[in-house]
Design a protein around this motif. Sequence first.
Motif, PDB file in Angstrom:
ATOM      1  N   LEU A 179       0.721  -1.051   0.802  1.00 40.03           N
ATOM      2  CA  LEU A 179      -0.490  -0.264  -0.150  1.00 40.03           C
ATOM      3  C   LEU A 179       0.787   1.385  -0.159  1.00 40.03           C
ATOM      4  O   LEU A 179       1.914   1.241   0.582  1.00 40.03           O
ATOM      5  CB  LEU A 179      -0.905  -0.095   1.372  1.00 40.03           C
ATOM      6  N   ALA A 180       0.373   2.312  -0.632  1.00 33.88           N
ATOM      7  CA  ALA A 180       1.163   3.272  -1.131  1.00 33.88           C
ATOM      8  C   ALA A 180       0.248   4.837  -1.007  1.00 33.88           C
ATOM      9  O   ALA A 180      -0.518   4.848  -1.258  1.00 33.88           O
ATOM     10  CB  ALA A 180       2.129   3.333  -1.873  1.00 33.88           C
ATOM     11  N   ILE A 181       1.017   5.259  -0.092  1.00 42.78           N
ATOM     12  CA  ILE A 181       0.335   6.263   0.587  1.00 42.78           C
ATOM     13  C   ILE A 181       1.053   7.714   0.288  1.00 42.78           C
ATOM     14  O   ILE A 181       2.431   8.113   0.317  1.00 42.78           O
ATOM     15  CB  ILE A 181      -0.088   6.716   1.758  1.00 42.78           C
ATOM     16  N   GLY A 182       0.778   8.609  -0.216  1.00 44.95           N
ATOM     17  CA  GLY A 182       1.259   9.893  -0.918  1.00 44.95           C
ATOM     18  C   GLY A 182       0.325  10.801  -0.800  1.00 44.95           C
ATOM     19  O   GLY A 182      -0.820  11.323  -0.699  1.00 44.95           O
ATOM     20  N   ASN A 183       1.314  12.249  -1.850  1.00 47.25           N
ATOM     21  CA  ASN A 183       1.064  13.422  -1.994  1.00 47.25           C
ATOM     22  C   ASN A 183       0.947  14.102  -3.742  1.00 47.25           C
ATOM     23  O   ASN A 183       1.670  14.367  -3.934  1.00 47.25           O
ATOM     24  CB  ASN A 183       1.190  14.993  -1.490  1.00 47.25           C
ATOM     25  N   GLY A 221       5.385  13.916  -6.589  1.00 45.65           N
ATOM     26  CA  GLY A 221       5.217  13.830  -5.247  1.00 45.65           C
ATOM     27  C   GLY A 221       4.627  13.154  -3.765  1.00 45.65           C
ATOM     28  O   GLY A 221       4.420  13.199  -3.030  1.00 45.65           O
ATOM     29  N   ASN A 222       4.617  11.992  -4.835  1.00 43.88           N
ATOM     30  CA  ASN A 222       4.771  11.155  -3.738  1.00 43.88           C
ATOM     31  C   ASN A 222       6.274  10.340  -3.161  1.00 43.88           C
ATOM     32  O   ASN A 222       6.679  10.248  -2.120  1.00 43.88           O
ATOM     33  CB  ASN A 222       4.711   8.971  -4.288  1.00 43.88           C
ATOM     34  N   SER A 223       7.152  10.982  -3.406  1.00 43.52           N
ATOM     35  CA  SER A 223       8.363  10.879  -3.171  1.00 43.52           C
ATOM     36  C   SER A 223       8.025  10.911  -2.074  1.00 43.52           C
ATOM     37  O   SER A 223       7.694  12.313  -1.153  1.00 43.52           O
ATOM     38  CB  SER A 223       9.654  11.548  -4.158  1.00 43.52           C
ATOM     39  N   GLY A 224       9.122  10.616  -0.813  1.00 39.73           N
ATOM     40  CA  GLY A 224       8.890  10.317   0.892  1.00 39.73           C
ATOM     41  C   GLY A 224       8.186   9.505   1.175  1.00 39.73           C
ATOM     42  O   GLY A 224       8.447   9.770   2.104  1.00 39.73           O
ATOM     43  N   GLY A 225       6.734   9.501   0.717  1.00 38.73           N
ATOM     44  CA  GLY A 225       5.827   9.126   1.191  1.00 38.73           C
ATOM     45  C   GLY A 225       6.261   7.139   1.832  1.00 38.73           C
ATOM     46  O   GLY A 225       7.143   6.879   1.209  1.00 38.73           O
ATOM     47  N   PRO A 226       5.780   6.543   2.461  1.00 37.31           N
ATOM     48  CA  PRO A 226       5.823   4.987   2.908  1.00 37.31           C
ATOM     49  C   PRO A 226       5.184   4.285   1.970  1.00 37.31           C
ATOM     50  O   PRO A 226       4.164   4.617   1.193  1.00 37.31           O
ATOM     51  CB  PRO A 226       4.468   5.362   4.578  1.00 37.31           C
ATOM     52  N   LEU A 227       5.780   3.030   1.775  1.00 42.44           N
ATOM     53  CA  LEU A 227       5.260   1.740   1.077  1.00 42.44           C
ATOM     54  C   LEU A 227       5.071   0.146   2.443  1.00 42.44           C
ATOM     55  O   LEU A 227       5.859   0.790   3.092  1.00 42.44           O
ATOM     56  CB  LEU A 227       6.255   1.184   0.502  1.00 42.44           C
ATOM     57  N   PHE A 228       4.013   0.141   2.432  1.00 45.72           N
ATOM     58  CA  PHE A 228       3.327  -0.742   3.502  1.00 45.72           C
ATOM     59  C   PHE A 228       3.099  -2.165   3.199  1.00 45.72           C
ATOM     60  O   PHE A 228       2.662  -1.870   2.363  1.00 45.72           O
ATOM     61  CB  PHE A 228       1.689   0.151   4.597  1.00 45.72           C
ATOM     62  N   ASN A 229       2.845  -3.000   3.907  1.00 44.73           N
ATOM     63  CA  ASN A 229       2.918  -3.827   3.780  1.00 44.73           C
ATOM     64  C   ASN A 229       1.218  -4.601   4.072  1.00 44.73           C
ATOM     65  O   ASN A 229       0.927  -3.870   4.823  1.00 44.73           O
ATOM     66  CB  ASN A 229       3.552  -5.644   4.265  1.00 44.73           C
ATOM     67  N   LYS A 230       0.065  -5.135   4.365  1.00 49.80           N
ATOM     68  CA  LYS A 230      -0.528  -5.665   4.576  1.00 49.80           C
ATOM     69  C   LYS A 230      -1.050  -5.482   6.467  1.00 49.80           C
ATOM     70  O   LYS A 230      -1.585  -5.506   6.853  1.00 49.80           O
ATOM     71  CB  LYS A 230      -1.478  -6.527   4.083  1.00 49.80           C
ATOM     72  N   ALA A 231       0.410  -5.941   6.991  1.00 48.90           N
ATOM     73  CA  ALA A 231       0.451  -5.549   8.401  1.00 48.90           C
ATOM     74  C   ALA A 231       0.297  -4.175   9.400  1.00 48.90           C
ATOM     75  O   ALA A 231       0.100  -3.734  10.059  1.00 48.90           O
ATOM     76  CB  ALA A 231       1.251  -5.939   9.210  1.00 48.90           C
ATOM     77  N   GLY A 232       0.478  -2.941   7.699  1.00 43.10           N
ATOM     78  CA  GLY A 232       0.522  -2.100   8.291  1.00 43.10           C
ATOM     79  C   GLY A 232       1.793  -1.084   8.752  1.00 43.10           C
ATOM     80  O   GLY A 232       2.308   0.031   8.941  1.00 43.10           O
ATOM     81  N   ASP A 233       2.563  -2.159   8.313  1.00 36.78           N
ATOM     82  CA  ASP A 233       3.883  -1.580   8.643  1.00 36.78           C
ATOM     83  C   ASP A 233       4.947  -0.574   7.638  1.00 36.78           C
ATOM     84  O   ASP A 233       4.624  -0.840   6.455  1.00 36.78           O
ATOM     85  CB  ASP A 233       5.221  -2.650   9.492  1.00 36.78           C
TER      86      ASP A 233
END
Length: 496
Positions: A179-183, A221-233
């Motif tokens: 899961l990628a979250i960003g701007n 704009g996504n640069s610096g955002g987190p990439l998560f695994n399904k556990a939310g880490d």
Amino acid sequence: MQRGHFRIAGGFAALLMFLTVLMAGGMAQARPPEGDFADLAEKLLPAVVNISTTQTVKGGQLPEGMPQFPPGSPFEEFFKDFFERQQREGGGKGPPRQISSLGSGFIVDARGYVVTNNHVIADADQVRVILHDNTELEAKIVGRDPEVDIAILKVEPKKPLTAVQWGDSDKLRVGEWTLAIGNPFGLGGTVTAGIVSARGRDINAGRYDDFIQTDASINKGNSGGPLFNKAGDVIGINTAIFSQSGGSIGIGFAVPANLARPVVQQLIEYGRTRRGWLGVQIQSVTDEMVDALGLKQARGALVAKVIPGGPAEKAGIESGDVIVAIDGKPVDTTNALTRAVAESAVGRTISVDLIRKGKTRSVKATLGELEAALASAKAESKAKGDDSRQAPGKNETELADLGLRIAPLNKELRKQYDIKDDVRGVVITDVDPNGPAAQRDVRAGDVIIEVAQSEVRNPDDVTEMLKALKDAKRKVALLQIQRSGEPRFVPVPLKS
């Protein structure tokens, strides 16, 4: 005809897919059930922030924030011509102006520590962090590391913030959901999903390249955002994309958490990095070197030079050793060794497995600090002066098997080729452009230090070693040469 063909092919493919799914009765189950990411996204979004930077540029400079368009686009040419015309008309001068850019980040400490990419805040005069609830906070840059493209910001919140946890990126498997979250494009908190497409990618960004590749949609704009695994880490920091247009085509790259986490901790604690340092210069092992080094396959990191007084020398590591493991973890490439050492704490004692002339052994080395060693080497290099140059000496020896000529080192040749007094060996005075040595980029002025991992002090030593190699029916002579003070191993084929 072609259009009709594609319509038919498309219709047949759709029918075939429908029948396959119908008969398999569960092919679609490869994807998570609908809404599977909803609870996870709701939990993680408050820990992801938008980052806004402001930079003052001098008049006449092309702003870094200039819009980017696909190559060949008329808009690309329009904007380029516009800014260049402004520059010409203003004579390269004009009043300073401010430009803004956007990026992403995530909170790793409830007290207000934020992780982002270094390139997001590079050269910024002002940095602001926008929380998920649209609260804007001034940010201070705590530390940055261009090598891994990581920076740490600090904000002063009125209440503790929501922070995320690091995951173990070494446990990632190709095909896992992320899961990628960003701007992206300044739109604000945006969630995208994809899988791990590959691991250990080297995209020539730096010596610590070990990127996770994902097809989760990552854009500017996504640069610096987190990439998560399904556990939310957090298992990665989204850093780069492969794209010819500037938009996502499903090939994104993230710095793995296990590489980023120690850097983040060091930047928070010290304001700079403190990487482990072994004190060796290394090079890759090629197929041609395998036999000469007594190896079964081309793997490991070949020690070209041991830094005097460094941890490796104190541990008994020698030039010509091939390092194959650190603390029991295999080292297959030079990058693997560089990362393993850099990720280790300064002062830590590590176990180094190596192969020396075909025999395996293990030594213990206590790591120094890379940054301190680099600063010392830079100061030492700056203090050195250049020698004057004169004509070379004579007494050359022809090495037809290698396609070069050598001569004993003397005062004149040292001055001719700028060779320091403490260097021992024989100097190459001429290279046949059509010979084996020339094919391996051996040059006049290089100093041969070793042949087949045995020291040479004069031309006779070299000729004797070459004769021994030919008698043993060896096809390659492994030379250790020194050029501009830097040693390296070179496998040179022997003429039949």
